[in-house]
Structure formats: structure tokens, C-alpha cells
Design an enzyme around this catalytic site. Sequence first.
Site, PDB file in Angstrom:
ATOM      1  N   VAL A  11       0.824  -1.207   0.000  1.00 21.13           N
ATOM      2  CA  VAL A  11       0.000   0.000   0.000  1.00 21.13           C
ATOM      3  C   VAL A  11       0.860   1.261   0.000  1.00 21.13           C
ATOM      4  CG1 VAL A  11      -1.605   1.336   1.441  1.00 21.13           C
ATOM      5  CG2 VAL A  11      -2.028  -1.077   1.009  1.00 21.13           C
ATOM      6  N   ASP A  30      10.636   3.511   5.551  1.00 20.29           N
ATOM      7  CA  ASP A  30      10.396   2.167   6.083  1.00 20.29           C
ATOM      8  C   ASP A  30      11.501   1.847   7.085  1.00 20.29           C
ATOM      9  OD1 ASP A  30       8.389  -0.199   4.826  1.00 20.29           O
ATOM     10  OD2 ASP A  30       9.992  -0.908   6.148  1.00 20.29           O
ATOM     11  N   THR A 122      -5.464  -0.571   7.217  1.00 20.00           N
ATOM     12  CA  THR A 122      -6.827  -1.028   7.539  1.00 20.00           C
ATOM     13  C   THR A 122      -6.920  -1.271   9.040  1.00 20.00           C
ATOM     14  OG1 THR A 122      -7.010  -2.051   5.375  1.00 20.00           O
ATOM     15  CG2 THR A 122      -8.538  -2.834   7.080  1.00 20.00           C
ATOM     16  N   PHE A 153      -8.328   0.675  -1.167  1.00 22.64           N
ATOM     17  CA  PHE A 153      -9.110  -0.423  -1.742  1.00 22.64           C
ATOM     18  C   PHE A 153      -8.366  -1.163  -2.856  1.00 22.64           C
ATOM     19  CE2 PHE A 153     -12.084   2.825  -0.176  1.00 22.64           C
ATOM     20  CZ  PHE A 153     -12.785   2.069   0.748  1.00 22.64           C
ATOM     21  N   GLY A 262      -7.780 -16.147  -0.278  1.00 19.77           N
ATOM     22  CA  GLY A 262      -6.612 -16.058   0.607  1.00 19.77           C
ATOM     23  C   GLY A 262      -6.128 -14.628   0.621  1.00 19.77           C
ATOM     24  N   CYS A 265      -5.422  -9.917   3.329  1.00 19.17           N
ATOM     25  CA  CYS A 265      -6.460  -8.972   3.755  1.00 19.17           C
ATOM     26  C   CYS A 265      -7.812  -9.589   4.115  1.00 19.17           C
ATOM     27  CB  CYS A 265      -6.613  -7.899   2.709  1.00 19.17           C
ATOM     28  SG  CYS A 265      -5.088  -6.944   2.624  1.00 19.17           S
ATOM     29  N   LYS A 268      -7.842 -11.736   7.321  1.00 17.01           N
ATOM     30  CA  LYS A 268      -7.501 -10.897   8.485  1.00 17.01           C
ATOM     31  C   LYS A 268      -8.600  -9.872   8.785  1.00 17.01           C
ATOM     32  CE  LYS A 268      -4.577  -7.285   7.379  1.00 17.01           C
ATOM     33  NZ  LYS A 268      -5.203  -6.011   7.645  1.00 17.01           N
ATOM     34  N   LYS A 325      -3.277 -15.394  -5.555  1.00 20.36           N
ATOM     35  CA  LYS A 325      -4.015 -14.966  -6.745  1.00 20.36           C
ATOM     36  C   LYS A 325      -2.985 -14.662  -7.830  1.00 20.36           C
ATOM     37  CE  LYS A 325      -5.216 -10.606  -7.014  1.00 20.36           C
ATOM     38  NZ  LYS A 325      -5.869  -9.309  -6.787  1.00 20.36           N
TER      39      LYS A 325
HETATM   40  P1  NAD Z   1       3.203  -4.729   4.102  1.00 22.75           P
HETATM   41  O1  NAD Z   1       3.517  -5.687   5.176  1.00 22.75           O
HETATM   42  O2  NAD Z   1       3.464  -5.075   2.673  1.00 22.75           O
HETATM   43  O3  NAD Z   1       3.970  -3.336   4.377  1.00 22.75           O
HETATM   44  C1  NAD Z   1       4.006  -2.690   5.606  1.00 22.75           C
HETATM   45  C2  NAD Z   1       5.342  -1.972   5.714  1.00 22.75           C
HETATM   46  O4  NAD Z   1       5.362  -1.191   6.913  1.00 22.75           O
HETATM   47  C3  NAD Z   1       6.538  -2.923   5.797  1.00 22.75           C
HETATM   48  O5  NAD Z   1       7.456  -2.614   4.772  1.00 22.75           O
HETATM   49  C4  NAD Z   1       7.110  -2.660   7.188  1.00 22.75           C
HETATM   50  O6  NAD Z   1       8.531  -2.806   7.223  1.00 22.75           O
HETATM   51  C5  NAD Z   1       6.684  -1.232   7.416  1.00 22.75           C
HETATM   52  N1  NAD Z   1       6.685  -0.822   8.825  1.00 22.75           N
HETATM   53  C6  NAD Z   1       6.155  -1.445   9.902  1.00 22.75           C
HETATM   54  N2  NAD Z   1       6.370  -0.733  11.023  1.00 22.75           N
HETATM   55  C7  NAD Z   1       7.052   0.382  10.641  1.00 22.75           C
HETATM   56  C8  NAD Z   1       7.565   1.506  11.341  1.00 22.75           C
HETATM   57  N3  NAD Z   1       7.416   1.639  12.654  1.00 22.75           N
HETATM   58  N4  NAD Z   1       8.218   2.461  10.633  1.00 22.75           N
HETATM   59  C9  NAD Z   1       8.373   2.353   9.301  1.00 22.75           C
HETATM   60  N5  NAD Z   1       7.901   1.307   8.589  1.00 22.75           N
HETATM   61  C10 NAD Z   1       7.261   0.342   9.253  1.00 22.75           C
HETATM   62  O7  NAD Z   1       1.669  -4.331   4.299  1.00 22.75           O
HETATM   63  P2  NAD Z   1       0.610  -3.885   3.180  1.00 22.75           P
HETATM   64  O8  NAD Z   1       0.121  -5.083   2.459  1.00 22.75           O
HETATM   65  O9  NAD Z   1       1.151  -2.726   2.422  1.00 22.75           O
HETATM   66  O10 NAD Z   1      -0.577  -3.407   4.123  1.00 22.75           O
HETATM   67  C11 NAD Z   1      -0.495  -2.237   4.899  1.00 22.75           C
HETATM   68  C12 NAD Z   1      -1.873  -1.912   5.431  1.00 22.75           C
HETATM   69  O11 NAD Z   1      -2.767  -1.639   4.341  1.00 22.75           O
HETATM   70  C13 NAD Z   1      -2.538  -3.058   6.218  1.00 22.75           C
HETATM   71  O12 NAD Z   1      -3.328  -2.498   7.217  1.00 22.75           O
HETATM   72  C14 NAD Z   1      -3.415  -3.733   5.171  1.00 22.75           C
HETATM   73  O13 NAD Z   1      -4.515  -4.395   5.745  1.00 22.75           O
HETATM   74  C15 NAD Z   1      -3.877  -2.549   4.349  1.00 22.75           C
HETATM   75  N6  NAD Z   1      -4.221  -2.855   2.956  1.00 22.75           N
HETATM   76  C16 NAD Z   1      -3.462  -3.718   2.233  1.00 22.75           C
HETATM   77  C17 NAD Z   1      -3.789  -3.976   0.900  1.00 22.75           C
HETATM   78  C18 NAD Z   1      -3.008  -4.962   0.077  1.00 22.75           C
HETATM   79  O14 NAD Z   1      -3.451  -5.296  -1.012  1.00 22.75           O
HETATM   80  N7  NAD Z   1      -1.871  -5.459   0.510  1.00 22.75           N
HETATM   81  C19 NAD Z   1      -4.865  -3.300   0.307  1.00 22.75           C
HETATM   82  C20 NAD Z   1      -5.604  -2.392   1.079  1.00 22.75           C
HETATM   83  C21 NAD Z   1      -5.268  -2.165   2.403  1.00 22.75           C
HETATM   84  C1  UGA Z   2      -8.699  -7.432  -1.599  1.00 22.48           C
HETATM   85  C2  UGA Z   2      -9.770  -6.467  -2.104  1.00 22.48           C
HETATM   86  O1  UGA Z   2     -10.223  -6.896  -3.394  1.00 22.48           O
HETATM   87  C3  UGA Z   2      -9.225  -5.044  -2.210  1.00 22.48           C
HETATM   88  O2  UGA Z   2     -10.260  -4.152  -2.616  1.00 22.48           O
HETATM   89  C4  UGA Z   2      -8.697  -4.630  -0.843  1.00 22.48           C
HETATM   90  O3  UGA Z   2      -8.109  -3.335  -0.896  1.00 22.48           O
HETATM   91  C5  UGA Z   2      -7.661  -5.628  -0.376  1.00 22.48           C
HETATM   92  O4  UGA Z   2      -8.233  -6.961  -0.336  1.00 22.48           O
HETATM   93  C6  UGA Z   2      -7.206  -5.292   1.013  1.00 22.48           C
HETATM   94  O5  UGA Z   2      -7.947  -4.782   1.804  1.00 22.48           O
HETATM   95  O6  UGA Z   2      -6.043  -5.563   1.260  1.00 22.48           O
HETATM   96  P1  UGA Z   2      -6.592  -8.682  -2.660  1.00 22.48           P
HETATM   97  O7  UGA Z   2      -6.553  -9.437  -1.373  1.00 22.48           O
HETATM   98  O8  UGA Z   2      -5.348  -8.083  -3.187  1.00 22.48           O
HETATM   99  O9  UGA Z   2      -7.641  -7.461  -2.550  1.00 22.48           O
HETATM  100  O10 UGA Z   2      -7.123  -9.648  -3.797  1.00 22.48           O
HETATM  101  P2  UGA Z   2      -8.554 -10.033  -4.417  1.00 22.48           P
HETATM  102  O11 UGA Z   2      -8.493  -9.833  -5.866  1.00 22.48           O
HETATM  103  O12 UGA Z   2      -9.661  -9.399  -3.700  1.00 22.48           O
HETATM  104  O13 UGA Z   2      -8.587 -11.596  -4.131  1.00 22.48           O
HETATM  105  C7  UGA Z   2      -8.638 -12.097  -2.811  1.00 22.48           C
HETATM  106  C8  UGA Z   2      -8.841 -13.594  -2.834  1.00 22.48           C
HETATM  107  O14 UGA Z   2     -10.160 -13.915  -3.266  1.00 22.48           O
HETATM  108  C9  UGA Z   2      -7.898 -14.351  -3.778  1.00 22.48           C
HETATM  109  O15 UGA Z   2      -7.435 -15.521  -3.139  1.00 22.48           O
HETATM  110  C10 UGA Z   2      -8.770 -14.694  -4.965  1.00 22.48           C
HETATM  111  O16 UGA Z   2      -8.354 -15.861  -5.623  1.00 22.48           O
HETATM  112  C11 UGA Z   2     -10.113 -14.903  -4.283  1.00 22.48           C
HETATM  113  N1  UGA Z   2     -11.272 -14.687  -5.186  1.00 22.48           N
HETATM  114  C12 UGA Z   2     -11.526 -13.465  -5.700  1.00 22.48           C
HETATM  115  C13 UGA Z   2     -12.118 -15.762  -5.453  1.00 22.48           C
HETATM  116  O17 UGA Z   2     -11.911 -16.899  -4.966  1.00 22.48           O
HETATM  117  N2  UGA Z   2     -13.208 -15.553  -6.256  1.00 22.48           N
HETATM  118  C14 UGA Z   2     -13.495 -14.331  -6.790  1.00 22.48           C
HETATM  119  O18 UGA Z   2     -14.514 -14.208  -7.497  1.00 22.48           O
HETATM  120  C15 UGA Z   2     -12.628 -13.273  -6.502  1.00 22.48           C
END
Ligand code: NAD
Ligand code: UGA
Length: 434
Positions: A11, A30, A122, A153, A262, A265, A268, A325
Site C-alpha cells: 500500500v 520504512d 486497515t 481499496f 486467501g 487482507c 484478516k 491470486k
Molecule cells: P506490508 O507488510 O506489505 O507493508 C508494511 C510496511 O510497513 C513494511 O514494509 C514494514 O517494514 C513497514 N513498517 C512497519 N512498522 C514500521 C515503522 N514503525 N516504521 C516504518 N515502517 C514500518 O503491508 P501492506 O500489504 O502494504 O498493508 C499495509 C496496510 O494496508 C494493512 O493495514 C493492510 O490491511 C492494508 N491494505 C493492504 C492492501 C493490500 O493489497 N496489501 C490493500 C488495502 C489495504
Molecule cells: C482485496 C480487495 O479486493 C481489495 O479491494 C482490498 O483493498 C484488499 O483486499 C485489502 O484490503 O487488502 P486482494 O486481497 O489483493 O484485494 O485480492 P482479491 O483480488 O480481492 O482476491 C482475494 C482472494 O479472493 C484471492 O485468493 C482470490 O483468488 C479470491 N477470489 C476473488 C475468489 O476466490 N473468487 C473471486 O470471485 C474473486
Amino acid sequence: MKIAIIGTGYVGLTTGVCLADLGHQVSCIDNDLEKVEKLKRGIPPIFEPGIEELIKKNLESGKLTISSEITPVVKESEVIFICVNTPPKADGQSDLKYVEQVAREIAESLNSDYKVIVDKSTVPVKTAEKVKETILRYSQDETKFDVVSNPEFLREGMAIKDTLEPDRIVIGVDSEKAKEKMLEVYKPLIEKTNTPIKITSVRSAELIKHGANTFLAAKISFANLIAHTCEETGANALEVLEAIGLDKRIGNQFLNPGIGFGGSCFPKDIAAYKKTLEILGINGKFIEAIEEINQEAWQRFIHKIEKELWVLDGKIIGVLGLSFKPNTDDIRNAPALKIIGKLKADGVKIKAYDPQAMENFKKVMLDIEYCQNPYEAANSAEALLICTEWDEFRNIDLKRIKESMVTPIVFDGRNIFEPTKMEELGFKYFGVGR
Ligand code: NAD
Ligand code: UGA
């Protein structure tokens, strides 16, 4: 505008490079020094289509800088995004220790200039109030700031597109000044794309995020429920779901049955929301049902394999797809982890291939054979499993696959092949819900 991004993962990095590309001056921070060193050289720590080009372009133009030093960056930034991870605790609750740590570090780095502190991680509803309390507790008296919720999102594998062309931007603010600053952040994007902006209270914005992910996870579990019903009755889940989804009130996205959702997100976030409901004394059975169906999805897949192959001990099975995915190397909560773990425990010899996720998989599972391509994974196998729907697999030479297998049996956990075509080619084929 000078913007700080704290936490440079999926993110933070995506938000940072996109905001830099839109013309802002962005500093990404970071505390993972290895990640910082890589990024400074333009090397992304994750596989995400399009991100490497954007990092390099914006590092070169000077719009993007990478560092591990939070204090100077916070001092000079107007808007500070918190993008750190919020992993689950054992009981499902969000572990907010990284958010608290960053709030404290921001507090200790603030000067007398007004700042907008944006929670993009989140988090459960009412977290921003805790962030505000933390900053007040650890900062100087004259500090001026607002805490805003701006949930993210984006989907992995489509992160850049989702960030530059979002369906909507949600900004939860309780102050007019913070709202104006946030609109300034997104102005270049809104002007380009006409993206709808939803201004809400801070608490509403926080709840929108958990609500959206729960609804999407519910759609997937609903699709799997229909698929399981079809498997018991002989109806075809793809026909059923397509027709259901044609109702505009329902829509056909996120209705693909498979081996369960899986990722880092959905599992969790719905567990965290369930915990919030429990704390509030609200019935959380809706979420329990989503979780149970999601478990059944991969367990039923295993049962199909057991039923067809009978004794698993000593058999060789090829697995195509390890990431949760396509278009990502992320294996967090990947169905392949559970499926391979169970088959291994039953004595199966696994030969696996994934276009991007094998390095990450090796970190948690060394005792399987990793292959160079799908053909090597299928070679000498008694069955082939499709666990991730990478485009590369849709286009494989199925005749070559069939000839190299001991018994041509395919368990397609993502319904990427046509059953009739597979049968014509001489495969015994098992999809999901068809
Ligand atoms: P990530 O684990 O990929 O990245 C988090 C980063 O924060 C890491 O690089 C970590 O080293 C860094 N970090 C932790 N503590 C720190 C600190 N004190 N100072 C500086 N850096 C620090 O996580 P992510 O997947 O990017 O997710 C981040 C948040 O966004 C989560 O809450 C997640 O639920 C939410 N989110 C993720 C996605 C997604 O697709 N991955 C999408 C929407 C929302
Ligand atoms: C999901 C949401 O789609 C994002 O909008 C959100 O920001 C993110 O979580 C988050 O909060 O981190 P992501 O986990 O990257 O994104 O991937 P998705 O494309 O949503 O897929 C999630 C899982 O659902 C995968 O394992 C995928 O294979 C499965 N999936 C998805 C299905 O089994 N069926 C479907 O129709 C769609």
C-alpha cells in the site's frame, strides 16, 4: 505538496509512487533497512506489475525519495500517511502495535506547523481516536494536527491501476482544514479521472473499509456455497452464478467459485470485524459462515483428490500456482499452502511451479520439488492441480502435459479449463461446481 508515507509495503509503496507520479513531492519511509536499500536502487521488494518503472521514473525525476529516517521527513511534510501492516493477533483482533509505534514516532518528530496525519492502514472503527490520543500524549504542547481516515481499496496484482483509476476515494475527516488538504492531495487524480469522492466522518470511513472487504468475501463464499450445491446436485455453478450476477442489483464480479479466498487482507479483515462485533455485543454469525464456507472450499478440493486417487502415500502430484491470486508473488494465506501442506502430510510428493511466487514459497516450504515450468511440474505426475489462475496456465500445451503425466487427471481449483475440451484431449477433469 510535500507528502510522507510511513510503511513502504504494497500500500505505502504504491500510494507513494502514484502520488509522486501525479506531481507531489513524496518521501517513503520504512524501518526495514534491506527494503530501503533496494528501493533506493530502484528495485521493488515485491512483484507488482508496472511498479518498477514508476519507482525508477520518479526516483530519477526527484519526485520520490526513500529513507529510513522518519524525523526530518515528518518535519517537512504537510500530509503524513500511515501505511504500516496491521496483522491479526491470535484471537483475530487487529494488532495495532505498528500503528501506535508510528503515531508515537510522528508525535516526537512534529514541529509547530499544521499536519494532516492520514490512516491508510486497515484498522477497526475508532482507531483514529487512539492515534490522536497517542500523538497528543507524546508530542509538544503547541502541536497542530488532524487525524484523517483514508482507507485503501487496491488489489494486489492490479495495485497501480486501482490507485490511479479507483472506483472511489473515501476521506473520513472531522475538520474542514484537513478536508481541504486531502482534496489537494487527490486533486490531480480527480481532475484526470473524475473519480467520485466520498467525504465521511472518520468513524464511517474506518467502517467502510471493513464493510467493503466483508461484503466481497461474502460474495466469494456465496459463490462457493452455490458451487458446493451444484457438486451435490449436478447443476453447473458457472451457469447458475452467471445468471444470478446478471441481476444488476447483484453484479457478476467476485462470484467466481474456487478453492477459497486467501491473501493478507480478506481473512484478516473479516476476523478483525468479527472481533469488533463481539466487543460491541453484535451477532457475528454472518462472518463465521463466510469463514466456514471458505474452509470447506479447499477441504472439498482435497476430498475430490482423495476420492479419485485413493491411496495418496507415495503418489506424485504436480501443482500449478502458489500465490494467493495471479500477478503477485504474495503467498500469505494462499490456498496452495493449505492444500500442499495437507497432501504432504498424506505422503504425496509435490512438484510445484509458479511464475513469481516460488522464492517466497521456499521460505516456508523447502521439502517440495520446485520446477522450471508447468511441463516439468506435470512430468511423471499422477494428477495436476491448478491452484492459481495465472494467464500462463490458460495457454499451456495441454497435449504435451497429457503425454508427460502418468495418469492425466486434472483438478482445476480455478475453473480455467473447459471440461468438454479437457475430456476430448483425454484428461479426467474435475473443476469446481461443474
Ligand atoms: P506490508 O507488510 O506489505 O507493508 C508494511 C510496511 O510497513 C513494511 O514494509 C514494514 O517494514 C513497514 N513498517 C512497519 N512498522 C514500521 C515503522 N514503525 N516504521 C516504518 N515502517 C514500518 O503491508 P501492506 O500489504 O502494504 O498493508 C499495509 C496496510 O494496508 C494493512 O493495514 C493492510 O490491511 C492494508 N491494505 C493492504 C492492501 C493490500 O493489497 N496489501 C490493500 C488495502 C489495504
Ligand atoms: C482485496 C480487495 O479486493 C481489495 O479491494 C482490498 O483493498 C484488499 O483486499 C485489502 O484490503 O487488502 P486482494 O486481497 O489483493 O484485494 O485480492 P482479491 O483480488 O480481492 O482476491 C482475494 C482472494 O479472493 C484471492 O485468493 C482470490 O483468488 C479470491 N477470489 C476473488 C475468489 O476466490 N473468487 C473471486 O470471485 C474473486
